[in-house]
Structures are given as C-alpha cells and as structure tokens.
Design an enzyme around this catalytic site. Sequence first.
Site, PDB file in Angstrom:
ATOM      1  N   ASP A 394       0.851  -1.186   0.000  1.00 54.45           N
ATOM      2  CA  ASP A 394       0.000   0.000   0.000  1.00 54.45           C
ATOM      3  C   ASP A 394       0.895   1.247   0.000  1.00 54.45           C
ATOM      4  O   ASP A 394       2.116   1.150   0.113  1.00 54.45           O
ATOM      5  CB  ASP A 394      -0.857  -0.058   1.279  1.00 54.45           C
ATOM      6  N   GLU A 397       2.554   5.166  -3.969  1.00 58.30           N
ATOM      7  CA  GLU A 397       2.473   6.102  -5.113  1.00 58.30           C
ATOM      8  C   GLU A 397       3.782   6.847  -5.334  1.00 58.30           C
ATOM      9  O   GLU A 397       4.023   7.255  -6.479  1.00 58.30           O
ATOM     10  CB  GLU A 397       1.327   7.068  -4.890  1.00 58.30           C
ATOM     11  N   ASP A 492      -9.285   3.432  -2.086  1.00 58.11           N
ATOM     12  CA  ASP A 492     -10.113   3.870  -0.960  1.00 58.11           C
ATOM     13  C   ASP A 492     -11.429   4.459  -1.459  1.00 58.11           C
ATOM     14  O   ASP A 492     -11.648   5.671  -1.419  1.00 58.11           O
ATOM     15  CB  ASP A 492      -9.339   4.890  -0.116  1.00 58.11           C
TER      16      ASP A 492
END
Length: 810
Positions: A394, A397, A492
């Site tokens: 996770d 980015e 999300d």
Amino acid sequence: MASFYLAVLLIALTPCGLDAVEDNDRFDCYPDDGATQQLCEARGCMWEETNNNKAPKCFYCPDAAFSLSVARTATGTVLWDTSVGGFTFSDQFLQISTKLPSSYVYGFGEHERNKFRHNMDWWTWGMFTRDEAPGPPSNGVNKNLYGMHPFYLCVEDDGKAHGVLLLNSNAMEVVLQPTPAMTFRTVGGILDFYMFLGDGPEDVVRQYTEFVGRPFMPPYWGLGFQLCKWGYGSLDVVKDVVKEMQEYNIPHDVQYGDIDYMERQMDFTIDPVNYQGLPEFVDQIRRDGMRYVIILDPAITTNETAPYPPYTNGTALDVWIKSGEDTSQPLTGKVWPYYPGTVVDPNAEWDYKVENYNAYSVFPDYFHADIDRWWGEFIKDFYKTLKFDGLWIDMNEPTNFVHGSVTGCSDNKWDNPPYMPKILGPNIYSKTLCMNSIHGGTEHYNTHSLYGWSQAEPTQRALREVTGKRGIVFGRSTFPSAGHFEGHWLGDNTAKWDHLHKSIIGMLDFGLFGMPYVGADICGFWDDATPDMCHRWMQLGAFYPFSRNHNYEGGAPQHPTHWDGVIADAARDALQTRYTFLPFLYTLFYQAHTQGSTVVRSLMHEFIEDKLTWSIDRQFLWGPALLVSPVLDQGEMDVNAYFPKGRWYDYYSVNSDRQGREVAGSDQGRSLLLPCDMDCIPVHIRGGHVIPTQEHANTTVYSRRKPLGLIVALDEAGRASGSLFWDEGEDIDTIGSNSYRMISFNVAESTLDITVERNGYTPDPELRYETIQVFGSPTMPTDVTVNGQSVASENIVKKTADKVRDYGKT
Ligand SMILES: *[C@@H]1O[C@H](CO)[C@@H](O)[C@H](O)[C@H]1NC(C)=O
Ligand SMILES: *[C@@H]1O[C@H](CO)[C@@H](O)[C@H](O)[C@H]1NC(C)=O
Ligand SMILES: *[C@@H]1O[C@H](CO)[C@@H](O)[C@H](O)[C@H]1NC(C)=O
C-alpha cells in the site's frame, strides 16, 4: 483575377488557410492557464472566439507537412493521423495529437469515471500516480488516482479494435475531443508508442499482455472470499469476526492484517499489546484451511530509539531515495510510523497528528541493486515470526504526509516544471516526494509513477522464496506490466451507491490493463455502509475476481455477519454461488495467464457485432459465458438486463423450479426487466458453453475436495464446449512444469465428450463429477464418453441420472 485576389486576402486573414477551423477540429495551442490573443499569436497559433466554452480559442493550424498516419491494411481505416498540428518535442514538454477513427474509446487510468466508454466531449485526464481516493473532479480537475496506465482501446466503426500504449512514466495528460481525436502531453521522456491491432478487443488485450507480460496466476485460495478492516482494534475482535463467519457458515478464505497489526505502523513488527498472540492465531486459522495476508508500506521510520534493523540495515546498504539538494543524504518525509512512546489522542486533527505523532521516514528505492538483500531479507525474516500467505503493498504512489519532504522542495526545474499537466496539485510534488530527489538513478520526476510497480516484483520474489508458494501480492499503485506480478484493488472507495457501478467500470479498465485480479472494497472503504447497500454490494462483490470486504479505521463494522446477521443469508448465498463457480473462474485465470485473455469481460468483447454492447457497463461477463447483471441502486427490486443474441439460461433455475429458464433465446439482442428481490443477483449462462462447478464449502481447501459438476448450456445447434484447469492450487509454476490437468468438454449430437488433454497432476482426493445439468435440450443426453470411451451406463449417467435434468425451452 477576382478569385485569386480573394484567396490572397483570406490567407492574410487566416494563417490556417482558406477554410475556417470548426470547433471540434481545433487542437489547443494554449493549454496553460491565462491564454490571451496576444500570447496565442506570439506562439504562432490562431485565435478565434467560439460559443463552445470547451473548445479552445487558441489553436494550431493543421500541419500535414509534418505528420504521420497509420492505417489498417485490411480495411483502410486510418487509426492515427497527426496532420492536425501541434507536434512538440522539447525538454520538458512533449505533445502529439491525432485524429481517431471512432469515438468509442476505453482505458487510460487510473481514474474514476461515470462510464466505461469515454466521454469525448473535451475531457482531460491527467496521469501521475497519487494517493487519492476515487471521487468526482476536484477544482475542475479529473482526479488522477493511484496508478498510471497510458493505454487505450479504440473500437473502430466496423467493430475492429486496436490498442495504443504510450510507454512513458512522466506526468502527462490526455485530452479527448469530439473530432474524434486525442492529444497526449507529457513533461518528459520520449514519445514511445506501441500499437496493437487486434482485430477485436479481446485480441488487443492478448497482444498487449504479450508485450507487457501476462497476468500472474493467482493461487486457488486467492479466489476465495477475503475479509479485512483497518482498525479492528485488537486480535480479540478479529477472532470474534472469524468465529462469527464460521458460525454463520459464510465462505471465508482469507483474513487480513491492516496497518494496526503492527507496532506503531512499523513494517516487520507486531503490536505487542493489541495483537499479542497473532502468530499463534494465524497458525490456527491456517490449520482450519484459512489464509492470512498482511499489509506492508514502503516508508521506514528513522526515529526509533530501540534497535530497528529495517532502518539501520537499509542505511548500511544505502537503499534510500536521496535528497536532490544533498545526494549523500536520504530524502525524509512522513508517513504512518509514529514516534516511539506516542500516546495518540484519537480526536486530534490530521495536521496535528502528522506534526506531532508521525516520525521522519525514508523511502526505499526499489530500483536499488541491493533491494532483495534488504526488502526481500526482511520479508523472509518476518516470516519466521508470522506465517503470512500474501502481501498487500500500500501507500506506494509513493505517498507522503508532508509535501515533498519535511522541509518542502527547493525551486528547481523538476519541482516547478514549465508545464503542469491537469493533475491534482497544487504542486507536482504534493502528497509525494520532491521531484528532484534521486530515485532509480534519475530524478524522481521521471520515475515517480514507477514506484509501486518497482516494488511489486521484489515483493513477489521474496514471498515466493519464503513461502515456497505462489501467494498473492496486490498493490495500490500500478503501471503497465504490474499485472505480471500483482493484483490490484480499486483503492479507498466510499460506501455510496454509485461506487457499486463505478467498481464495474474500474474492473473493466484493469482488465484492459492486463490486471484481471481486481476488485473494489466491498461495502466501501470510507463512510459507513447501510445494511441494504452492503447487502447489494456483497452480492456484486461475490463476482469480483478479487473479492474482499474492507473499510477504514473509524468506520462502523461491515463484515457480512454484522447487523445481527441481517445480510448474512444474502452474503452466504452469493458467496456460495461464487464458490460453486470457482473451477470456472480458476480456468479463466489460467487462460489469462497463458493467453492473456480477460477474466471479467465487457460484453463487447464477445458481441462486437452488436453495437449496443459497446456502451454496456452495468453488467459484465466472466469469460465468454457467465453474465452478471447486479442491482446497483438503492431500493431497486429489478434489473434492466441486456441479453445479446444467442441462448441464455437463468443459473438459478438449476436449483429451483422457477420457470422461464431460458430467458432470451433469440436472433437478436434484447433487454429484459428481471425481477430481483433482495435475495437475488442475476446470473445467466450463455448457450454454447460447458461450465465446470464444484460444491461450495467454508474455504477453498474444503471445496476443492468436493464433487465437481458440469453445467452444459446448449446453443441453437445443440452444441457446447468448455474446459477445466486443475493443479495443486498454489505451487509455483505448475504450468511451466506441466504439473496440471487439463480437461476439455464437448457436446455435439447428444454426446458429451470429456477428454483429458493433459494429465500432469493427480488430485487427492481424485476429482469426480456428481452432477451434470443440461440446459436447452429437448431430450436427455444419451451418451457420455471419457477419452473416447463410452462410460455412460456405469460411471456417470446412472450415478447421476436423477440429477441430469432437462432445461428445455419452456
Ligand atoms: C471448514 O469445515 C471443515 C469441516 O468441513 C472444518 O474442519 C474446518 O475447521 C472449517 N474451517 C473453517 C475456517 O471454518
Ligand atoms: C527524527 O529523525 C530525524 C532524522 O531523520 C531528525 O532530524 C529528527 O530530529 C528526529 N526527530 C525526533 C523527534 O527524534
Ligand atoms: C541486519 O543487519 C544486522 C547487522 O549486520 C544483521 O545481523 C542482520 O542479519 C540483518 N538483518 C537482516 C534481516 O538483513
């Protein structure tokens, strides 16, 4: 002479020549803010007012002199034609525009969209990986989300299709306009285009995945139902949830640990208070046939007072991304890990928390030559403590809770590029690292969108080495070819009704990107789901290839047994249907892995001659054969479902005496309003296909030991075919080592032929068929052969005769 004079006059008035340039044919020469006639003309472009406020006032003159075009030889269709002008190739700004052969365009990611098919009415889509929740445009900018996929599919008017990839990792935008045409603008790299000529959509995906890498083969358990919540609070809560799922007999293969299993969200630690006993619990659920997956985040805290080897070893190996100002020092930002000794005020504001609780962190460079010695070794080391089966990566980015670094970013050409594509800001380094930091041997400016992608391969390698099994890796930030190493969840999302529909669009998008192992957080990540929403979402999510219910730390519980079991029956029914179809789903993944086909599939891939299917995104197919038509809106008790030409059978009529089993045998497609109460999620089987099934169980370990079945759905000619891939379920590369069984099914002239095409694996217990159901036959099948030998009398038909039922037209 008069006409000559007129022509000269017009040329003087319009630098673009004799003809006026229509709004739709204008290509923006001033995409930056603040265009004026003077600035426009200073660029040598044309300025003309227009009533269409989406069309540019400042535009290029068409420029056939410096252009290229690509035509399909077979049909002459021009796929690309850049004679529209605007080609620019400079240091930090590269641009090319092309006319398109049709306005049926799909793909580009990662974004939230209202439709699978793109809106061509002047839409700009920025691409640059960002920790951003799916949602509507913000400040007029369509949000760029976690992944970057500069790939589109275009369906030509005659039904042929092609795909185009711009292999470039710099921040970019694509403008779609009604011409139809598109413009690519990127702030670096080169214009490295690849074209895939199909000639149908499914061929395009096969060709694309041949180039970027075929999707990984998930383990069988990865197709089971998965349950997660950030902030269960303690291991006791997790134990209760797992126990409840068992008591309600809801299939449940995988339980998760989100960041709260860790001590202060530090990788490779376990919260010694709230998750004391986690390793023993994991051992126990694994003995019961379940699996456990943990989250790992890239950022590593620098502020531990007790020894924290992931930081000290990483520093010794020098694996961190470096500051652009002082390349001998790591860039420091802030992500999850808290300082040691933090007492968290749960009511504190976000900014206060970041300022006071969150420690300084460094960011591993996953391109580093020693990354396996660091990341891989810590994964293996942690496995000694906790027997995880999969890794969830996770925040890659990469996200940063402070913009750029703890001290911001300097004024330099990377952090303040001359052109800022239409991505969320306010700066290019917002929510991430300074663009001048050194990552992968170059500025982060160039490699930013490769961060999550670069983490996937070393994570998969370490997982496989330490577990000796395929496992699953799935990540938030992806880039072309990520599907070769990992799956993806759609980030999300929010517990709101339109996110049911948008999850289908997201799955179809990632199918095009070669990432079929995909799904959205069932019942929504942010906000609290209502029971009826979660009820419908569990039904839909039962048909996500990656089927996981998950929500955020402050959110009310939403697992299927919550709400006093009000939605438990529907969840169990839908998941049991899923588990019944798992042999088919697994076979589709085998086909994706070996041939690059899609798993969840848009109807147009199968029915390209039916133009109506080109815009359908509220229904989807599993492979070629299983049509899912979910209820997506609050309070709806019916579904308007489209059935393309052919025979379609209601799956549920197998298990009940419901009439109307064959719903839409017809020469042409048609829409039907299907009644659908809260117990229902319509599933239809397409004539011409044989679907292998298996009795469901609480986990795939147990379902895999149950009897198989076949659903034979006949087409108009009384024929059907299908196949079954079967292997040990989680060993590495069973396909390369021929350790699998491949069985094909063929029905013609009232005979079902079962042929073992490859027999490199012997299941224990051996597979057996108990039920063969035939849809669409006026008569019973009269013969079954296995490998050419008739076995009808003894082994199959007699044994199952009472269950072989005729589902002829009613
Ligand atoms: C699943 O069912 C089997 C028996 O059918 C049982 O032994 C096992 O413990 C169950 N597993 C779970 C996770 O409930
Ligand atoms: C955390 O570590 C950084 C170095 O990465 C240091 O500059 C900072 O002062 C430390 N903060 C605390 C509170 O220890
Ligand atoms: C970290 O470094 C220490 C000291 O060199 C070493 O003992 C330890 O094995 C390393 N741990 C890992 C997981 O690499």
